[in-house]
Design a protein around this motif. Sequence first.
Motif: not given
Length: 181
Positions: A62, A119, A167, A59, A72
Amino acid sequence: MNVCPTGLPGVYVLEPRAAEDTRGFFMESFREQWFSDRGWPSRFVQDNHSLSVRPGTLRGLHYQLPPMAQAKLVRVISGAVYDVAVDMRRSSPFFGRWVGVELSAENKLQLWIPEGFAHGFCTLVPNTEVIYKVNAYYSPECDRGVAWNDPDLGIAWPVEAPVLSAKDAALPRLREAETFA
Ligand SMILES: Cc1cn([C@H]2C[C@H](O)[C@@H](COP(=O)(O)OP(=O)(O)O[C@H]3O[C@H](C)C(=O)[C@H](O)[C@H]3O)O2)c(=O)[nH]c1=O
């Protein structure tokens, strides 16, 4: 709680202390003062929680642009990930530099990623759950990303053919991405 610098200035590994006994363990996983004592943002407005069923799920990478840039605080409560932060600030001498840290339910480590950094993570085992605090709300309008496998970044991911969202498979390279000043 120990705070350890990483190879990328601004990004830190937090090592909370766990009290273990015959029942298991107890750990303070967050204290506002860990952040306010260091002049870091200490007001978190949203908690995120993701489950990745298959190992090798990636993932990222971003980030959110101002005015909704996010710092974060990331940790793993089940399984393990290779967690990566990338400096996305053009004015930084470390622009485009990255650091990777293994976070796991077992090591209980947390990664502090300030605003201005992208991240991402790649899971190392099945059914990995990542939870993280952010200091700005989700904003699809400010949401951006950069390709996980950008050769200009050269991130040493532990997987060659990750499980990706559509995405993430279409994210731009750093040279085309909207970055921080
Ligand atoms: C990030 C986010 C997403 N969503 C919705 C949007 C989609 O309908 C769904 C999945 O979103 P996405 O595919 O962007 O989720 P991830 O790929 O896990 O994204 C995250 O991955 C990397 C590792 C990050 O650090 C970011 O926090 C975040 O971008 O959740 C929300 O409703 N709120 C949110 O804060």
